[in-house]
Design a protein around this motif. Sequence first.
Motif, PDB file in Angstrom:
ATOM      1  N   ASP A   4       0.939  -1.178  -0.179  1.00 18.55           N
ATOM      2  CA  ASP A   4       0.128  -0.014  -0.165  1.00 18.55           C
ATOM      3  C   ASP A   4       0.905   1.235   0.070  1.00 18.55           C
ATOM      4  OD1 ASP A   4      -1.679   2.181   0.671  1.00 18.55           O
ATOM      5  OD2 ASP A   4      -2.837   0.867   2.246  1.00 18.55           O
ATOM      6  N   LEU A   5       0.677   2.055  -0.801  1.00 16.00           N
ATOM      7  CA  LEU A   5       1.481   3.674  -0.771  1.00 16.00           C
ATOM      8  C   LEU A   5       0.912   4.440  -0.038  1.00 16.00           C
ATOM      9  CD1 LEU A   5       2.576   4.041  -4.594  1.00 16.00           C
ATOM     10  CD2 LEU A   5       3.394   2.191  -2.864  1.00 16.00           C
ATOM     11  N   ASP A   6      -0.302   4.473   0.353  1.00 13.49           N
ATOM     12  CA  ASP A   6      -0.829   5.569   1.309  1.00 13.49           C
ATOM     13  C   ASP A   6      -0.664   5.173   2.739  1.00 13.49           C
ATOM     14  OD1 ASP A   6      -1.703   6.973  -0.916  1.00 13.49           O
ATOM     15  OD2 ASP A   6      -3.329   5.546  -1.033  1.00 13.49           O
ATOM     16  N   HIS A   7      -0.286   4.197   3.128  1.00 18.78           N
ATOM     17  CA  HIS A   7       0.013   4.057   4.617  1.00 18.78           C
ATOM     18  C   HIS A   7       1.586   3.272   4.671  1.00 18.78           C
ATOM     19  CE1 HIS A   7      -4.315   3.958   4.081  1.00 18.78           C
ATOM     20  NE2 HIS A   7      -4.184   4.820   5.124  1.00 18.78           N
ATOM     21  N   THR A 335      13.561  -7.516  -3.046  1.00 17.75           N
ATOM     22  CA  THR A 335      13.359  -7.328  -4.296  1.00 17.75           C
ATOM     23  C   THR A 335      11.799  -7.581  -4.967  1.00 17.75           C
ATOM     24  OG1 THR A 335      15.679  -7.320  -4.633  1.00 17.75           O
ATOM     25  CG2 THR A 335      14.326  -7.726  -6.610  1.00 17.75           C
ATOM     26  N   GLY A 336      11.447  -9.070  -4.363  1.00 19.44           N
ATOM     27  CA  GLY A 336      10.163  -9.391  -4.645  1.00 19.44           C
ATOM     28  C   GLY A 336       9.214  -8.112  -4.242  1.00 19.44           C
ATOM     29  N   CYS A 337       9.320  -7.559  -3.166  1.00 18.96           N
ATOM     30  CA  CYS A 337       8.471  -6.432  -2.776  1.00 18.96           C
ATOM     31  C   CYS A 337       8.587  -5.355  -3.526  1.00 18.96           C
ATOM     32  CB  CYS A 337       8.778  -6.245  -1.386  1.00 18.96           C
ATOM     33  SG  CYS A 337       7.633  -4.631  -0.727  1.00 18.96           S
ATOM     34  N   LEU A 338       9.721  -4.723  -3.936  1.00 18.56           N
ATOM     35  CA  LEU A 338       9.862  -3.652  -4.980  1.00 18.56           C
ATOM     36  C   LEU A 338       9.053  -4.177  -6.415  1.00 18.56           C
ATOM     37  CD1 LEU A 338      11.257  -0.938  -5.877  1.00 18.56           C
ATOM     38  CD2 LEU A 338      13.479  -2.515  -6.717  1.00 18.56           C
ATOM     39  N   GLU A 339       9.160  -5.387  -6.703  1.00 18.59           N
ATOM     40  CA  GLU A 339       8.571  -5.753  -7.806  1.00 18.59           C
ATOM     41  C   GLU A 339       7.007  -5.600  -7.964  1.00 18.59           C
ATOM     42  OE1 GLU A 339       8.721 -10.023  -8.632  1.00 18.59           O
ATOM     43  OE2 GLU A 339       9.109  -9.576 -10.826  1.00 18.59           O
ATOM     44  N   SER A 340       6.709  -6.138  -6.845  1.00 21.03           N
ATOM     45  CA  SER A 340       5.090  -5.974  -6.507  1.00 21.03           C
ATOM     46  C   SER A 340       4.619  -4.508  -6.516  1.00 21.03           C
ATOM     47  CB  SER A 340       4.577  -6.935  -5.485  1.00 21.03           C
ATOM     48  OG  SER A 340       5.264  -6.903  -4.200  1.00 21.03           O
ATOM     49  N   LEU A 341       5.587  -3.593  -5.653  1.00 20.55           N
ATOM     50  CA  LEU A 341       5.150  -2.052  -5.872  1.00 20.55           C
ATOM     51  C   LEU A 341       5.072  -1.759  -7.167  1.00 20.55           C
ATOM     52  CD1 LEU A 341       7.304  -1.113  -2.672  1.00 20.55           C
ATOM     53  CD2 LEU A 341       4.668  -1.124  -2.903  1.00 20.55           C
ATOM     54  N   ALA A 348       2.158   2.083 -15.182  1.00 21.24           N
ATOM     55  CA  ALA A 348       2.092   3.024 -16.221  1.00 21.24           C
ATOM     56  C   ALA A 348       3.457   3.674 -16.522  1.00 21.24           C
ATOM     57  CB  ALA A 348       0.976   3.844 -16.000  1.00 21.24           C
ATOM     58  N   VAL A 349       4.361   3.770 -15.467  1.00 21.36           N
ATOM     59  CA  VAL A 349       5.655   4.669 -15.487  1.00 21.36           C
ATOM     60  C   VAL A 349       6.905   3.635 -16.042  1.00 21.36           C
ATOM     61  CG1 VAL A 349       7.080   6.290 -14.401  1.00 21.36           C
ATOM     62  CG2 VAL A 349       4.661   5.927 -13.847  1.00 21.36           C
ATOM     63  N   LEU A 350       6.769   2.601 -15.332  1.00 19.18           N
ATOM     64  CA  LEU A 350       8.142   1.684 -15.457  1.00 19.18           C
ATOM     65  C   LEU A 350       7.608   0.321 -15.865  1.00 19.18           C
ATOM     66  CD1 LEU A 350       9.652   2.514 -11.765  1.00 19.18           C
ATOM     67  CD2 LEU A 350      10.319   3.482 -14.130  1.00 19.18           C
ATOM     68  N   ASP A 351       8.997  -0.047 -16.729  1.00 13.01           N
ATOM     69  CA  ASP A 351       8.759  -1.501 -17.068  1.00 13.01           C
ATOM     70  C   ASP A 351       9.972  -2.510 -16.557  1.00 13.01           C
ATOM     71  OD1 ASP A 351       7.714  -3.544 -18.849  1.00 13.01           O
ATOM     72  OD2 ASP A 351       8.531  -2.580 -20.620  1.00 13.01           O
ATOM     73  N   ILE A 352       9.658  -3.299 -16.118  1.00  9.39           N
ATOM     74  CA  ILE A 352      10.657  -4.315 -15.500  1.00  9.39           C
ATOM     75  C   ILE A 352      11.570  -5.021 -16.608  1.00  9.39           C
ATOM     76  CG2 ILE A 352      11.586  -5.820 -13.635  1.00  9.39           C
ATOM     77  CD1 ILE A 352       8.973  -5.190 -12.035  1.00  9.39           C
ATOM     78  N   LEU A 353      12.787  -4.888 -16.538  1.00  8.92           N
ATOM     79  CA  LEU A 353      13.410  -5.763 -17.751  1.00  8.92           C
ATOM     80  C   LEU A 353      13.873  -6.946 -17.174  1.00  8.92           C
ATOM     81  CD1 LEU A 353      15.502  -2.624 -19.194  1.00  8.92           C
ATOM     82  CD2 LEU A 353      13.130  -3.615 -19.718  1.00  8.92           C
ATOM     83  N   THR A 354      14.390  -6.890 -15.773  1.00 15.54           N
ATOM     84  CA  THR A 354      14.992  -8.008 -15.257  1.00 15.54           C
ATOM     85  C   THR A 354      14.046  -9.154 -15.052  1.00 15.54           C
ATOM     86  OG1 THR A 354      16.310  -6.414 -13.852  1.00 15.54           O
ATOM     87  CG2 THR A 354      16.218  -8.536 -13.077  1.00 15.54           C
TER      88      THR A 354
END
Length: 426
Positions: A4-7, A335-341, A348-354
């Motif tokens: 969640d980005l708001d909390h 890294t898994g958490c970064l990926e799910s965020l 819409a902004v970022l495309d994961i290449l890894t």
Amino acid sequence: MASDLDHDAWALDRDAADPLAGFRAEFLIPQHAGRDLHYFVGNSLGLQPRSAAAAVAEELERWGRQAVEGHFQGERPWMHYHATLREPMARVVGALPQEVVVMNTLSVNLHLLMASFYRPRRERAAILIEAGAFPSDRHAVVSQIRFHGFDPATELIELEADGPNGHISLAAIERVLAEQGHRIALVLWPGVQYRSGQAFDLAAITRLAHARGCAVGFDLAHAAGNLPLALHDSGADFAAWCTYKYLNSGPGAVAAAFVHERHARRPDLPRLAGWWGHRKATRFLMGPEFEPEDGADGWQLSNPPILAMAPIRASLALFDAATLPTLREKSLTLTGCLESLINKHLGAVLDILTPADPQQRGAQLSLRVRGGREHGRALFEHLAAEGVLGDWREPDVIRISPAPLYNRFTDLLAFARSVRAWSLRP
Ligand SMILES: *Cc1c(COP(=O)(O)O)cnc(C)c1O
């Protein structure tokens, strides 16, 4: 709720529950506007362990007090200082102690090891690397091919990606080896590719290449200290890596090299020699003949730079305390958490290449900014201004590498919020 980005409760909870959280206090965290910088560039220059300064100061003090006697006196005489790094470094890469030596810098070690393991003949002179290899590695292999009188136009084979985003499958490696292996003298491959973040199966590549009669070396610059490795078991002939990335040993720090045990007693192998590679037992008899020390030590050239090695000792102590399997466990979660965020909120902004498969990556995610280079630069600069530091790869890639020794889940949240704020700007 996680991601969640708001909390921020979920991120604070995960940091509180992190068994490795205490290691962050062992590092100097750069400041930004009075707060800790959110530092995601441990894949480029790892943060400074607090213990590094004391380790260097100790050797400076000994130099002042003992001068030349420092080579022989004290708990860690300089004469054997490099050997104190051998076991902890071998644990980092899964090697036998005798297979590992800390010396020189990465590109230098690649050249020294190629002097022994790249032995081109007319009918077998080629080197196989991945397309888009790190420039220094490419320069090194091209110059080696030329040095031996061959033409890189025909003898450098650069394997193109067969998957999306620069990914290279094991099947593609197998195919090129089946077709061209007979003329390949050396396969030089990354453990983790610096740009895509793809991790490779060292044992599988070694098996395929050896089956075709090729020597195999690995560049582990982005793998050492990032993933658990089993370098000895992989069967690779040699490997080299720097220590300033995930290994946190300081800018331009001394690098390391691996030579497989089966080459440990090979005085017949051609090598570029120096007195520090000579047998310890007779080195100081100062005889004219070179007799290599057994193991990786036999590839040393010079009296090692003690002041530059001291931070490595400080850093490896932290790896021994944390242990790589535990670091990897946190790294997979982080890294898994970064990926799910990213997938949930920032698609819409970022495309994961890894690669999405955690077994095919380390800590780093390479992120393509949608909308082109100028857009990407603007986002990168917005992040930096907000105290979120990744690194930029032309033309449109930001690499974010959460290091499990010092990064927190709250760092990931700060990154994601900052990207979202930028994407919602008027
Ligand atoms: C970081 C890196 C290097 C840098 O080489 P140095 O000799 O340490 O400057 C070389 N190759 C790869 C793949 C790297 O990631």
